[in-house]
Design an enzyme around this catalytic site. Structure first.
Site, PDB file in Angstrom:
ATOM      1  N   CYS A   8      54.839  51.794  34.095  1.00  0.00           N
ATOM      2  CA  CYS A   8      53.970  52.397  33.081  1.00  0.00           C
ATOM      3  C   CYS A   8      52.827  51.418  32.804  1.00  0.00           C
ATOM      4  O   CYS A   8      52.497  50.605  33.661  1.00  0.00           O
ATOM      5  CB  CYS A   8      54.748  52.786  31.821  1.00  0.00           C
ATOM      6  SG  CYS A   8      55.353  51.409  30.825  1.00  0.00           S
ATOM      7  N   CYS A  13      57.472  50.583  26.573  1.00  0.00           N
ATOM      8  CA  CYS A  13      57.956  51.872  26.056  1.00  0.00           C
ATOM      9  C   CYS A  13      58.624  52.708  27.149  1.00  0.00           C
ATOM     10  O   CYS A  13      59.840  52.693  27.298  1.00  0.00           O
ATOM     11  CB  CYS A  13      56.816  52.690  25.446  1.00  0.00           C
ATOM     12  SG  CYS A  13      55.946  51.879  24.096  1.00  0.00           S
ATOM     13  N   ARG A  14      57.819  53.434  27.916  1.00  0.00           N
ATOM     14  CA  ARG A  14      58.357  54.408  28.860  1.00  0.00           C
ATOM     15  C   ARG A  14      59.143  53.800  30.000  1.00  0.00           C
ATOM     16  O   ARG A  14      60.285  54.214  30.265  1.00  0.00           O
ATOM     17  CB  ARG A  14      57.215  55.277  29.428  1.00  0.00           C
ATOM     18  CG  ARG A  14      56.603  56.204  28.404  1.00  0.00           C
ATOM     19  CD  ARG A  14      55.335  56.832  28.914  1.00  0.00           C
ATOM     20  NE  ARG A  14      54.284  55.813  29.033  1.00  0.00           N
ATOM     21  CZ  ARG A  14      53.057  56.049  29.454  1.00  0.00           C
ATOM     22  NH1 ARG A  14      52.713  57.260  29.835  1.00  0.00           N
ATOM     23  NH2 ARG A  14      52.165  55.091  29.507  1.00  0.00           N
ATOM     24  N   ASP A 117      52.692  59.012  26.574  1.00  0.00           N
ATOM     25  CA  ASP A 117      52.911  57.653  26.082  1.00  0.00           C
ATOM     26  C   ASP A 117      53.152  57.694  24.574  1.00  0.00           C
ATOM     27  O   ASP A 117      52.259  58.069  23.820  1.00  0.00           O
ATOM     28  CB  ASP A 117      51.682  56.798  26.397  1.00  0.00           C
ATOM     29  CG  ASP A 117      51.898  55.322  26.110  1.00  0.00           C
ATOM     30  OD1 ASP A 117      52.968  54.953  25.587  1.00  0.00           O
ATOM     31  OD2 ASP A 117      50.992  54.537  26.425  1.00  0.00           O
TER      32      ASP A 117
END
Length: 145
Positions: A8, A13-14, A117
């Site tokens: 990412c 996060c992802r 996102d």
């Protein structure tokens, strides 16, 4: 052993959530890592990402890492969160075109190639991203087998 790399933007996060989800499925024949196109090395996953993983019974120690040639070479399959991540990899490493896909593309989703996102968003946004990633990873596993 199949080696999968999730990519990412900042690797907070992802991609770390995707890495944790796949690791939690405890598939001995799969090794998984994550990295970010513009990541700073050593950052923890975002607070909401850690909370969502914890709420789903997934323990995951994470430190962000910048995508490098070593990671690209290590991976058998590179799954990106967006088409722009995929294009950035292909621009820098055109020789790896046969092993780079968006996660949605690889999982058979044809509508929108990008996983949204949640960075800077609410806990609910992270929960929604977690559910989406879990579903896409289940579909990807089906394709790997």
């Amino acid at each position: 052993m199949q080696r999968i790399l999730f990519v990412c933007t900042g690797n907070t996060c992802r991609s770390p959530m995707a890495e944790a989800i796949l690791k939690n499925k405890q598939m001995d024949e799969i090794e998984v890592r994550s990295a970010g196109i513009y990541a700073a090395n050593g950052n923890e996953a975002s607070a909401h990402a850690k909370k969502v993983l914890e709420d789903n019974g997934i323990a995951h120690k994470h430190r962000s890492s910048l995508l490098t040639r070593d990671e690209i070479d290590w991976a058998d399959l590179i799954l990106t969160m967006t088409s722009s991540h995929k294009m950035a990899i292909l621009q820098q490493y055109p020789q790896v075109g046969t092993k780079v896909f968006t996660l949605k593309e690889y999982s058979g989703e044809s509508f929108n190639p990008d996983v949204v996102d949640p960075y800077g968003g609410s806990l609910a946004m992270y929960e929604q991203t977690f559910r989406e990633l879990d579903e896409l990873i289940d579909k990807a596993i089906g394709k790997l087998k």
